[in-house]
Design an enzyme around this catalytic site. Structure first.
Site, mmCIF file in Angstrom:
data_model
loop_
_atom_site.group_PDB
_atom_site.id
_atom_site.type_symbol
_atom_site.label_atom_id
_atom_site.label_comp_id
_atom_site.label_asym_id
_atom_site.label_seq_id
_atom_site.Cartn_x
_atom_site.Cartn_y
_atom_site.Cartn_z
ATOM 1 N N CYS A 51 0.419 -1.148 0.633
ATOM 2 C CA CYS A 51 -0.015 -0.364 0.209
ATOM 3 C C CYS A 51 0.818 1.067 -0.493
ATOM 4 O O CYS A 51 0.714 2.574 -0.957
ATOM 5 C CB CYS A 51 -1.163 0.138 1.020
ATOM 6 N N ASP A 83 -3.175 -2.367 7.450
ATOM 7 C CA ASP A 83 -4.328 -3.889 7.889
ATOM 8 C C ASP A 83 -4.628 -4.919 6.863
ATOM 9 O O ASP A 83 -4.412 -5.995 8.152
ATOM 10 C CB ASP A 83 -5.635 -2.726 7.871
ATOM 11 N N CYS A 124 -1.934 3.587 2.789
ATOM 12 C CA CYS A 124 -2.878 2.144 3.836
ATOM 13 C C CYS A 124 -4.256 3.030 4.338
ATOM 14 O O CYS A 124 -3.508 4.295 4.720
ATOM 15 C CB CYS A 124 -2.284 1.000 4.384
ATOM 16 N N ASP A 125 -5.292 2.344 4.750
ATOM 17 C CA ASP A 125 -6.029 3.072 5.744
ATOM 18 C C ASP A 125 -6.153 4.093 6.983
ATOM 19 O O ASP A 125 -6.348 4.965 6.733
ATOM 20 C CB ASP A 125 -6.890 1.362 6.534
ATOM 21 N N LYS A 126 -5.133 3.622 7.771
ATOM 22 C CA LYS A 126 -4.658 4.490 8.476
ATOM 23 C C LYS A 126 -4.082 5.765 8.690
ATOM 24 O O LYS A 126 -3.947 6.896 9.399
ATOM 25 C CB LYS A 126 -4.571 3.883 10.376
ATOM 26 N N CYS A 196 -5.589 -1.081 -1.705
ATOM 27 C CA CYS A 196 -7.259 -2.396 -1.864
ATOM 28 C C CYS A 196 -7.663 -1.723 -2.748
ATOM 29 O O CYS A 196 -7.584 -1.152 -2.701
ATOM 30 C CB CYS A 196 -7.741 -2.684 -0.368
ATOM 31 N N GLU A 448 -10.162 -4.938 13.209
ATOM 32 C CA GLU A 448 -11.337 -5.617 11.990
ATOM 33 C C GLU A 448 -11.149 -6.671 12.149
ATOM 34 O O GLU A 448 -10.888 -8.111 12.225
ATOM 35 C CB GLU A 448 -10.753 -4.940 10.591
ATOM 36 N N SER A 474 -13.321 -4.201 8.618
ATOM 37 C CA SER A 474 -13.358 -3.806 6.717
ATOM 38 C C SER A 474 -13.847 -3.128 5.804
ATOM 39 O O SER A 474 -15.028 -3.656 6.134
ATOM 40 C CB SER A 474 -12.200 -5.239 6.823
#
Length: 562
Positions: A51, A83, A124-126, A196, A448, A474
């Site tokens: 990511c 994640d 990435c997500d965070k 993702c 998650e 997620s």
């Protein structure tokens, strides 16, 4: 030439700062460089996953844009927790924690070194909400830039995303596919670096960065491998010094109206439920009062207009092909659903930017729909309340075919227990799987539940079973799933009192979740409940558990909560 030196003179000007200049001369600074704005380039970079694999390269392009605009760029890193790689492992406890850590590390680095302005590159997500939280916390001129999504994979004519790998594990465990077929999905589903590929948490937050006005319009959708990604990096470097020259800082951008616009966009795209937590946290850092009640009110007026995975069949690269996030935002703007006077980092209101933006001359191909004739007539996410979640919970109704469910509880004190039950075939149609002690304090870190939810869907139980948890989901989650239950079990929330066989009713239409037992019985159980001991007595997880607030407050770490 831009000369906006907001803080750096206190670090680098004058005789008393001679040693400070000497340090920077060691990395190539000249006399002229010390007269220019010092601009940080924050790269959330790591080789621990795909990511953020390329963000360091993008940072160099951002520096080019800064140089063109008359500044000097300096790259600094921050941490990354991937994640997907940590899903279903103890490592997932560090995911949400990393969001606040990222904000803290940015504050420490840039406040310690007198940075005048900065560009943050997330993936990435965070990393994304962590950077945005830091933007409003520091309130220096700043621009957010997304690292970009990975390209989708292909198996014949079937478009693949990482979601397929998680769900096919469930299919394999249910005996529906062979190990060889599972391996083929593993090999093909994630062919390039980037995040993702569906409208999971990373791509959700990228689109919302445009809706918030913190990123350049159009910058969210180009894939990580696209040359346009580098062009946006250069443009972001130039834009941050323009923002500095205009006196635009993130707190002038992240107002109630900006959060409102982001919420509308979230619901219209059926984006990740994690974005509720992150928008609450960004609002908290900005000093904006925005609550679950605001989300609830907005959600009841906004339909889903995007057929993006997991709510639909398309990936982020498909949205990019037809114009990206601006095409969504313009539809919402034309329908009167956005607040057009919200300012952006580009120095104009979002309404003016969208008026000027024109979509490419390509058909929408069922990827996007109109507000008048939407993909789904209801919002992507519903806020739930009831005696099981007095302070609220969230349900991603945009990725579920059924909005109502009632069944008997099967209770598990942790995700690992629940996954074993799914793998063993113990979960049956009509069950409500309750996973508790996975909240912000209880886990800690509010992990998650994708490993469990994907296994349920992969086993063919996605519409026959519901799941309720004080943990998170997620962005790839679909099915009848309720998360963020507040208060959580670890602090004595009603979810701690649920017993096997209790009936639970979930209503995504009205926004209610009900534990169907008498109030007297609930009170009897409450008197007999004792809080579990902390899982950690030292280290980061113990610190986090002591500081973190509940999910309805964005799970922020704060003393005291404002």
């Amino acid at each position: 030439m831009v000369k906006v030196r907001i803080r750096s003179p206190a670090w680098y000007d004058g005789v008393d700062n001679t040693p400070h200049r000497s340090y920077l001369r060691a990395i190539g600074f000249t006399d002229e460089d010390f007269t220019k704005p010092l601009v940080g380039v924050l790269a959330a970079w790591s080789e621990l996953g795909p990511c953020n694999y390329h963000t360091l390269e993008l940072a160099k392009y951002v520096k080019e844009g800064i140089k063109e605009a008359g500044g000097v760029g300096l790259i600094a890193p921050t941490i990354v927790v991937n994640d997907g790689i940590n899903m279903g492992t103890p490592g997932m406890r560090y995911s949400l924690i990393s969001r606040d850590l990222i904000a803290d590390t940015i504050e420490a680095q840039f406040n310690a070194h007198g940075i005048d302005a900065w560009v943050g590159i997330g993936g990435c997500d965070k990393t994304q909400p962590g950077i945005m939280m830091a933007m409003v916390r520091l309130d220096l001129p700043a621009v957010y830039m997304y690292g970009g999504t990975a390209e989708a994979g292909w198996l014949g004519e079937r478009e693949l995303t990482i979601e397929d790998t998680f769900e096919t594990v469930g299919s394999y465990l249910a005996g529906k596919i062979t190990l060889e077929e599972l391996k083929r999905i593993e090999e093909l589903s994630f062919p390039t670096y980037g995040t993702c590929q569906g409208l999971f948490t990373a791509n959700t937050m990228a689109i919302l960065s445009e809706a918030l006005g913190l990123a350049l319009l159009g910058s969210a959708s180009p894939p990580a491998t696209s040359a346009r990604r580098k062009a946006y990096a250069v443009a972001s470097g130039r834009a941050v010094l323009k923002a500095a020259e205009l006196g635009i800082t993130p707190r002038k951008v992240v107002t109630y109206d900006a959060i409102y616009n982001a919420a509308v966009t979230l619901f219209a795209t059926a984006g990740s439920t994690n974005a509720i937590l992150h928008l609450l946290a960004i609002a908290y850092e900005a000093g904006v009062k925005f609550t679950l009640d605001d989300f609830d009110e907005i959600s009841r007026r906004v339909p889903v207009i995007a057929a993006l995975r997991p709510a639909g069949p398309y990936a982020m690269q498909d949205l990019d092909r037809i114009g990206g996030a601006p095409r969504i935002l313009k539809k919402l703007y034309k329908a009167g659903l956005l607040r057009p006077e919200a300012l952006t980092v580009e120095g104009e209101t979002i309404g003016k930017l969208l008026e000027r933006w024109q979509p490419p001359s390509v058909p929408e191909d069922g990827i996007l729909y109109s507000v008048e004739k939407p993909y789904k007539p209801y919002s992507g996410i519903r806020i739930l309340r009831g005696n099981l979640a007095p302070d609220g919970a969230v349900m991603k109704i945009g990725a579920a075919d059924k909005l109502k469910f009632e069944g008997k509880a099967k209770v598990y004190n942790g995700e690992a227990e629940a996954f074993k039950a799914v793998a063993a075939g113990e979960i049956k149609p009509g069950d409500v799987v309750v996973i508790r002690y996975e909240g912000p304090k209880g886990a800690p870190g509010m992990p998650e539940m994708l490993k469990v939810t994907a296994a349920i869907v992969g086993a063919g139980l996605g519409e026959a079973v519901a799941l309720v948890t004080d943990g998170r989901f997620s962005g790839a989650t679909r099915g009848i799933m309720v998360g963020h239950v507040a208060p959580e079990a670890a602090v004595g929330g009603p979810i701690a009192l649920v017993e096997n066989g209790d009936r639970i009713a979930i209503d995504g239409e009205t926004g209610r979740i009900t534990l169907q037992i008498p109030q007297e019985e609930l009170e009897r159980r409450r008197k007999n409940w004792t809080p579990p001991p902390p899982k950690y007595s030292g280290g980061l997880l113990a610190k986090y558990a002591a500081l973190v607030q509940q999910a309805d407050k964005g799970a922020v770490t704060a003393i005291p909560l404002r």
